[in-house]
Design a protein around this motif. Structure first.
Motif, mmCIF file in Angstrom:
data_model
loop_
_atom_site.group_PDB
_atom_site.id
_atom_site.type_symbol
_atom_site.label_atom_id
_atom_site.label_comp_id
_atom_site.label_asym_id
_atom_site.label_seq_id
_atom_site.Cartn_x
_atom_site.Cartn_y
_atom_site.Cartn_z
ATOM 1 N N PHE A 188 0.770 -1.299 0.083
ATOM 2 C CA PHE A 188 -0.118 -0.022 0.135
ATOM 3 C C PHE A 188 0.803 1.214 0.027
ATOM 4 N N ARG A 198 1.083 4.034 -2.947
ATOM 5 C CA ARG A 198 0.776 5.103 -2.871
ATOM 6 C C ARG A 198 1.981 6.271 -2.936
ATOM 7 N N ILE A 248 -8.374 10.189 -7.889
ATOM 8 C CA ILE A 248 -9.284 9.166 -7.559
ATOM 9 C C ILE A 248 -8.305 8.179 -6.748
ATOM 10 N N THR A 249 -7.135 7.928 -6.833
ATOM 11 C CA THR A 249 -6.409 6.845 -6.032
ATOM 12 C C THR A 249 -6.416 7.337 -4.747
ATOM 13 N N TRP A 250 -6.211 8.559 -4.402
ATOM 14 C CA TRP A 250 -6.251 8.999 -2.684
ATOM 15 C C TRP A 250 -7.424 9.108 -2.308
ATOM 16 N N GLY A 251 -8.574 9.100 -2.813
ATOM 17 C CA GLY A 251 -9.919 9.292 -2.598
ATOM 18 C C GLY A 251 -10.328 10.823 -2.376
ATOM 19 N N ILE A 252 -9.676 11.699 -3.177
ATOM 20 C CA ILE A 252 -9.932 13.132 -3.227
ATOM 21 C C ILE A 252 -11.231 13.142 -3.996
ATOM 22 N N THR A 253 -11.276 12.658 -5.177
ATOM 23 C CA THR A 253 -12.721 12.685 -5.937
ATOM 24 C C THR A 253 -13.209 11.493 -5.855
ATOM 25 N N VAL A 254 -14.385 11.258 -5.407
ATOM 26 C CA VAL A 254 -15.105 10.198 -5.011
ATOM 27 C C VAL A 254 -16.206 10.011 -6.371
ATOM 28 N N ARG A 278 -14.740 14.193 -10.280
ATOM 29 C CA ARG A 278 -13.515 13.976 -11.356
ATOM 30 C C ARG A 278 -13.615 14.498 -12.636
ATOM 31 N N ILE A 289 -14.802 2.691 -5.563
ATOM 32 C CA ILE A 289 -13.212 2.556 -5.608
ATOM 33 C C ILE A 289 -12.751 3.645 -4.930
ATOM 34 N N GLY A 290 -13.296 4.897 -5.508
ATOM 35 C CA GLY A 290 -13.057 6.235 -4.849
ATOM 36 C C GLY A 290 -13.082 6.408 -3.265
ATOM 37 N N LYS A 291 -14.289 5.739 -2.877
ATOM 38 C CA LYS A 291 -14.508 5.621 -1.562
ATOM 39 C C LYS A 291 -13.465 4.961 -0.749
ATOM 40 N N GLY A 295 -10.651 4.104 -1.807
ATOM 41 C CA GLY A 295 -9.401 4.765 -1.911
ATOM 42 C C GLY A 295 -9.092 5.789 -0.751
ATOM 43 N N ARG A 296 -10.226 6.537 -0.297
ATOM 44 C CA ARG A 296 -10.315 7.544 0.395
ATOM 45 C C ARG A 296 -10.182 6.922 1.987
ATOM 46 N N THR A 328 -9.223 3.877 2.695
ATOM 47 C CA THR A 328 -7.856 3.230 2.891
ATOM 48 C C THR A 328 -6.722 4.349 3.151
ATOM 49 N N THR A 329 -6.851 5.395 2.359
ATOM 50 C CA THR A 329 -5.713 6.500 2.806
ATOM 51 C C THR A 329 -5.902 6.902 4.494
#
Ligand code: SF4
Ligand code: SF4
Ligand code: FES
Lengths: 237, 251
Positions: A14, A18, A186-192, A197, B233-235, B237-238, B240-241
């Protein structure tokens, strides 16, 4: 030997993923922006460009700063990116959705960027290693950075070909960075959600246009500037 | 004189054997779907070349697109055979093309083994832990917006469409795929399920987990049940961050 390394990477999967994502934005993406901005000064005028390059060269321990700040992150991002690219099976011929094209292009431009950056480093950053004695002679003469760079575009290859190589490499790198901003979010969960997006995609596209403008204008300026014939003659004996 | 329709079907006799193609011709009937074509072929398994062959094997159950069993690649696009209407398929191309899903082991012909998706559900603990079936009183109130999202996520029928179109799901990668990520998100949103959210997130943070998604966003477009996969997936991602930061700095 490979066993413990492999398990370390698996244990910290992970974190490593990241870090790969982060490295693409900071420092690499930030560096790309600064670099293209500096280059664009060539379009404003050779004096501006020379002045800025001189300032950069005055950074203390430049090579160490470069090594830690940019070369190592790029090497890590590229190496791990290759592993990631190899884990996918491109299927855009079967499912030609726009986002799937973006996914595919992200991988293709990554490959192009790796080749381009290596070439670019040999061509300009480490030209004093690859350029041979002729290059040293030119530098010893006190040629300005602008003239030296312009001359670089007639060294080894005809200028038209250099311009093509740089235009492709530049476009690929800018695409990879700007599309990377979208996937980073997307990966960091900033735009869900989808709307956020879309907004980030639009902002990233705008940034791409600005960066391409910077890059292409500097190429045009270097190609059309007063070609330093004497320098060129020395570089192409 | 009734119209004839042609189907080219990818056959495979056993798990490890080589696939080959066979073409069949059957009579066109109104309202036909792919399953009824396969039934007609099973009734008279003779190829266009006149060769007598075995009936084509396929899987199906509900016949109304809620079980996911009949999923296959039809005219190059993965979807359910039971709701793939022949008249629509013929508008796409003259000969209907049937292949098994490409990301699952073929059992025989069009019948694939989807058990990796059930293993994935186990891996992410896609269930609610209860230690009694006795009445525990009223549960906590759930916001309507959360309930709506959970409903959308709960529509997954484990069909495998999202897996088949995902470029990151393939035999060279151990990516768990979008379906299990969607279900982990579903159970993490349940008031009781949320109590084991950390375990689901941890399961998705290792190799083959959420980080291996490449954001191609094919999954959400292919899902016949419109499960909000990229949202999940976005959720995730958040989540897990946040979970990683908590694990490193707080716990
Ligand atoms: S998420 Fe959609 S496509 Fe994926 S298995 Fe569930 S129903 Fe099928
Ligand atoms: S968004 Fe991720 S999970 Fe969905 S298709 Fe793309 S890579 Fe696969
Ligand atoms: S038979 Fe159940 S989805 Fe087609």
């Amino acid at each position: 030997m490979t066993q413990p390394v492999e398990t370390w990477f698996q244990k910290n999967h992970f974190l490593v993923r990241r870090l790969h994502s982060l490295a693409g934005i900071v420092p690499i993406g930030v560096f790309l922006c600064i670099h293209l901005y500096t280059n664009s000064l060539a379009f404003v005028g050779p004096e501006k460009f020379n002045e800025h390059v001189k300032q950069l060269h005055e950074i203390p321990n430049l090579l160490v700063v470069e090594l830690i700040g940019i070369f190592l992150p790029i090497a890590f991002h590229a190496w791990y990116g290759i592993l990631i690219a190899q884990s996918g099976r491109i299927n855009v011929a079967q499912y030609g959705w726009l986002d799937n094209w973006r996914y595919t292009l992200q991988r293709v431009t990554g490959w192009i960027a790796i080749v381009f950056i290596l070439l670019h480093l040999a061509h300009f950053r480490f030209a004093h290693w690859f350029g041979g004695p002729a290059y040293q002679e030119v530098v010893a003469k006190g040629t300005t950075p602008f003239d030296l760079t312009a001359a670089g575009f007639i060294m080894w290859l005809p200028m038209g070909l250099w311009m093509l190589v740089y235009a492709v490499g530049l476009t690929a790198s800018v695409y990879h960075f700007c599309n990377g901003i979208v996937t980073f979010c997307i990966t960091w969960g900033i735009t869900v959600n989808d709307l956020s997006r879309k907004r980030v995609s639009i902002a990233a596209a705008a940034l791409a246009i600005v960066l391409l403008g910077f890059g292409l204008s500097s190429l045009a300026a270097l190609a059309s500037g007063p070609a330093p014939k004497a320098t060129a003659a020395l570089l192409n004996p | 004189m009734s119209k004839l329709i042609r189907l080219t079907i990818q056959r495979q006799d056993a798990r490890e054997s080589h696939p080959y193609a066979q073409t069949f011709e059957i009579e066109h009937k109104p309202q036909m779907n792919v399953i009824s074509c396969l039934q007609d072929i099973a009734a008279r398994p003779v190829t266009v070349a006149g060769e007598q062959t075995t009936p084509v094997a396929w899987d199906c159950n509900c016949l109304e697109e809620v079980c996911g069993a009949c999923t296959m690649v039809i005219n190059g696009r993965v979807r359910q055979a039971c709701t793939a209407l022949v008249d629509n398929l013929l508008k796409e191309q003259a000969t209907i093309d049937l292949k098994p899903m490409s990301k699952f082991p073929v059992v025989r012909d069009l019948f694939v083994d989807r058990s990796r998706m059930f293993a994935a559900l186990k891996k992410v603990r896609a269930w609610i832990d209860v230690d009694t079936y006795g009445y525990l009183g009223e549960g906590p109130k759930v916001e309507p917006s959360v309930a709506d999202r959970r409903y959308e996520l709960s529509c997954c029928m484990t069909c495998g469409c999202c897996m088949d179109v995902c470029p990151q799901v393939n035999d060279g990668s151990d990516f768990i795929g979008p379906q299990a990520i969607g279900q982990a998100a579903l159970f993490n949103m349940h008031p009781t399920g949320a109590m084991s959210a950390d375990q689901r997130l941890e399961a998705l943070m290792g190799p083959g987990g959420i980080t291996d998604c490449g954001n191609a966003q094919n999954c959400v477009k292919a899902c016949p049940k419109e499960v909000p996969l990229t949202w999940a997936i976005g959720k995730t991602g958040r989540d897990t961050t946040v979970h990683a930061i908590r694990r490193w700095f707080v716990k």
